[in-house]
Design an enzyme around this catalytic site. Structure first.
Site, PDB file in Angstrom:
ATOM      1  N   CYS A  26      19.540 -11.975  24.265  1.00  0.00           N
ATOM      2  CA  CYS A  26      20.468 -11.960  23.128  1.00  0.00           C
ATOM      3  C   CYS A  26      20.223 -13.204  22.271  1.00  0.00           C
ATOM      4  O   CYS A  26      19.579 -14.163  22.714  1.00  0.00           O
ATOM      5  CB  CYS A  26      21.918 -11.927  23.608  1.00  0.00           C
ATOM      6  SG  CYS A  26      22.475 -13.462  24.377  1.00  0.00           S
ATOM      7  N   ASP A 422       1.493   2.186  -8.084  1.00  0.00           N
ATOM      8  CA  ASP A 422       0.123   2.256  -8.581  1.00  0.00           C
ATOM      9  C   ASP A 422      -0.252   3.734  -8.608  1.00  0.00           C
ATOM     10  O   ASP A 422       0.383   4.560  -7.941  1.00  0.00           O
ATOM     11  CB  ASP A 422      -0.793   1.476  -7.632  1.00  0.00           C
ATOM     12  CG  ASP A 422      -2.260   1.647  -7.977  1.00  0.00           C
ATOM     13  OD1 ASP A 422      -2.616   1.491  -9.149  1.00  0.00           O
ATOM     14  OD2 ASP A 422      -3.034   1.971  -7.054  1.00  0.00           O
ATOM     15  N   ASP A 618      -2.229   0.123  -3.085  1.00  0.00           N
ATOM     16  CA  ASP A 618      -3.182   0.203  -1.975  1.00  0.00           C
ATOM     17  C   ASP A 618      -4.424  -0.641  -2.172  1.00  0.00           C
ATOM     18  O   ASP A 618      -5.223  -0.784  -1.252  1.00  0.00           O
ATOM     19  CB  ASP A 618      -3.616   1.656  -1.755  1.00  0.00           C
ATOM     20  CG  ASP A 618      -4.612   2.107  -2.818  1.00  0.00           C
ATOM     21  OD1 ASP A 618      -4.370   1.832  -4.010  1.00  0.00           O
ATOM     22  OD2 ASP A 618      -5.626   2.732  -2.461  1.00  0.00           O
TER      23      ASP A 618
END
Length: 729
Positions: A26, A422, A618
């Protein structure tokens, strides 16, 4: 290594150490360990991932031996064992990393916390039985259970205080237990330590479930591979494969390494890696991922990535880094808790002391209420509220092929109001295809065959598109000779004794006028954003071929899905205005065309001034815009530069996954808000009921433990999140 941690050396003479810390499940645990390690001279660059129970840091061993750090961690109550740098190593159970070497592999019921909970529970039950049988022994009947819990948590509290964390939950628990025993509330002291131990056990179980998703990724890589040597396939450990090795992947086998198909044809199920449910056809030259499943034919695959850097390893590394990176909300809550906890302790002390001192109230009553208030004030659930939800969100996204590089990015994606795309390779496939063929004289097949013969061996995208179309139509390639290229204008060759030219309309018209109908067709196709070539035989125009980089099949659906979420889409492209408008018109989004990389950067800046914006791209030319946007999202098939620059990656290269990412982020943000409301709401209720005397010590523990468990369970609920309204679920 004589005394532990596997290490490498950095130029500054610090050893890079990496440990598995058992029981660190935790944010509170992580904070205590980070504080303790940070107090050692020579310790630097401390990174903790409590989801994976991994501690990494650099240490100048001339100043502090690593054994001293290990001993301190053990004093805090945690197990510690060295591990290697993170990588995928297949083992006997197919475990996904040699971090497993530092793990016990025990089931939750065999752990120390489970045994402690069972012991305290048994002693508490025995105390209850004794108190019923002999009421005069009621006070002493519960003391053994309380003292066992106090010994365990008190030792951890003292160690944490010495290591720089005086306001730990163990310290609050220990003070409350000592106080309860002092005022003869031994039964409640026993119940308090029992409930707290159970709460700790439940937290560990929930954290283990969250870790299982990442460990399952590593298990996708098979333990062995069939390496081809001298024409014979021999079974070897998959981890031993090197770049350039040739492996055989039989039908039904998992692919053992990232590679390229050198022989054979098959369909490969990539869903374990990318989430894509439809098998993907593979033939010579196609890429395959480690962990994917070969469905039908045998494949020979040339290894292109070592085991430490294959797709699975990269995904695990990205997810681990994402979990290391704290979300803005988590950072705020941690800062808030650092101030809140000491104040809460001071308020609890005032509640215990002020009424008896100044109002003549009963000391036992108000000390009891002050002790209960201590437990109510514990910030565990609040601190856990954000990282638990973020971890679940990251796990869900990874299963679908949505990689997000941190909680900050996951939070930011849900707040975007505009997505800039794009065009080439993002909204489109990045590979031109023949869309139209028109014969001006003779059959279309003959005209297309002549064009393909001229383009045979061409590396130009238009030439490859014509060759792919001829191959798809089953048109045999005729031999060509005397090939020559006229740069930017045409390619010519002699085919079956005739001079065949494939060139631009302007070049063809300069040789001989195009017929009026043909000229109108050229203009019409070019207005649709297509590139047109004219095929001429011995100077006579015989046909037209139109080529265009077509939109991805899911592009229109992806834009509609974003619109349904209230997110505007715009296309930023370097292509000419006519092509950009044609593609954007077909997909239903705005467009700005003819942009250089610096122009895209400027457009992103303008959009960002109005509202948070995401950029999806990309290519290398997209990297500046990806970095400048509020969130950068890279298509999985893009360049390494784009993937490294972006905040998130879509492994399946699907446009609809942008909307899926936004939906997941919003669901995660909603979960965080719910968790914070649960944590603070329960505390507010029990704060009032404790001060007025309605609830006591053990309900106070339930308020803390219950809130922690509820927050964890609510976060785990995200693991079942469904991507509603988005295709390809």
């Amino acid at each position: 290594m004589a005394d532990g941690g596997t290490a490498t050396r950095d130029p500054g003479s610090r050893a890079a150490l990496r440990y598995h810390v058992e029981g660190m499940d935790c944010p509170s645990c992580a904070s205590k360990i980070e504080t303790a390690v940070g107090r050692f001279e020579g310790a630097a660059d401390i990174r903790i991932n409590y989801h994976r129970q991994v501690l990494a840091f650099r240490l100048d061993e001339a100043a502090t031996p690593r054994s001293a750090v290990e001993e301190q961690i053990r004093k805090l109550g945690y197990g510690v064992a060295p591990v290697e740098a993170p990588q995928v190593v297949v083992g006997e159970e197919g475990a996904g990393g040699n971090e497993a070497s530092g793990r016990t592999g025990k089931a939750w019921w065999n752990g120390a916390k489970a045994r402690l909970a069972a012991l305290i529970g048994a002693l508490t039950g025995a105390g209850f039985a004794v108190s019923l049988a002999a009421p005069s022994l009621d006070h002493w009947a519960y003391v053994p259970a309380a003292l066992i819990g106090l010994a365990f948590f008190g030792r951890k509290a003292i160690a944490a205080a010495r290591a720089g964390s005086p306001f730990s939950i163990e310290m609050l628990m220990s003070i409350a237990t000592v106080g309860a025993i002092a005022i003869d509330a031994t039964s409640e002291a026993a119940v308090v330590v029992f409930l707290f131990t159970v709460g700790e056990l439940l937290e560990g179980m929930a954290a283990g479930r969250a870790r299982a998703g990442i460990e399952a990724l590593g298990a996708l890589v098979p333990r062995t591979a069939l390496r081809i040597e001298d024409g014979t396939a021999r079974e070897v450990p998959a981890a031993s494969l090197k770049v350039g090795d040739l492996v055989l992947v039989r039908p039904g086998d998992r692919v053992s390494a990232d590679g390229e198909v050198t022989e054979g044809e098959s369909e490969v199920d990539e869903s374990p890696v990318t989430g894509e449910s439809v098998p993907v056809p593979k033939a010579e030259g196609a890429s395959v991922f480690a962990g994917s499943i070969n469905a039908s034919g045998a494949l020979q695959v040339r290894v292109t990535k070592p085991a430490s850097d294959n797709t699975i390893a990269r995904i695990i590394r990205l997810v681990e880094e994402a979990q290391d990176a704290k979300a803005p909300t988590a950072r705020f809550i941690e800062r808030f808790s650092a101030v809140y906890t000491p104040i809460a302790v001071a308020v609890a002390a005032l509640v215990a002391v002020v009424p008896p001192l100044f109002l003549g109230a009963d000391w036992d009553t108000w000390i009891y209420r002050g002790l209960a208030l201590l437990l109510v004030a514990c910030p565990c659930a609040l601190v856990l509220s954000t990282p638990a939800a973020i971890a679940s969100g990251l796990a869900v996204g990874t299963r679908r092929g949505l990689l997000v590089k941190g909680g900050g990015a996951l939070e930011a994606i849900g707040r975007i109001r505009t997505v800039a795309f794009d065009k080439t390779g993002t909204l489109t496939e990045g590979r031109p295809r023949v869309t139209d063929v028109l014969a001006l004289s003779g059959p279309e097949r003959i005209m297309l065959g002549l064009a393909a013969a001229v383009e045979n061996g061409s590396s130009h995208p238009l030439g490859r598109a014509i060759l792919e179309r001829a191959d798809a139509d089953g048109i045999p390639l005729r031999p060509a000779k005397d090939s020559r290229a006229i740069p930017g204008k045409a390619v010519e060759a002699v085919v079956t004794g005739k001079r065949v030219a494939v060139g631009s309309p302007s070049h063809a018209a300069g040789r001989a006028p195009l017929p009026a109908d043909a000229a109108r067709t050229v203009a019409e196709w070019e207005n649709q954003g297509k590139t047109v070539v004219v095929v001429s035989v011995d100077g006579a125009h015989t046909g037209l071929i139109a080529v265009r980089d077509e939109p991805r099949p899911d592009a229109a659906a992806g834009i509609r899905a974003l619109d349904a979420l209230g997110v505007e889409a715009v296309m930023l492209t370097g292509d000419n205005v006519r092509t950009g408008q044609a593609i954007a018109g077909a997909l239903g989004l705005k467009v700005k065309a003819g942009l250089l990389p610096e122009d895209k950067l400027r457009e992103i800046g303008a959009l960002k001034e109005k509202a948070p914006v995401a950029m999806v791209g990309d290519g290398i030319n997209d990297a500046p815009a990806l970095a400048a946007a509020s969130v950068g999202i890279a298509m999985g098939g893009g360049t390494d530069v784009a993937l490294e620059t972006a905040d998130a990656a879509l492994l399946n290269s699907r446009v609809v996954d942008v909307a899926a990412l936004v939906g997941l982020s919003r669901a995660t943000l909603s979960n965080i808000h719910q968790n914070v409301a649960i944590a603070l709401g329960l505390k507010a209720v029990f704060l009032v009921t404790t001060v007025v005397g309605v609830t006591g010590l053990w309900p106070a523990v339930l308020a803390d433990t219950g809130a922690t468990v509820l927050v964890t369970l609510n976060a785990l609920r995200l693991l079942g999140y469904r991507f509603k309204g988005v295709a390809h679920d």
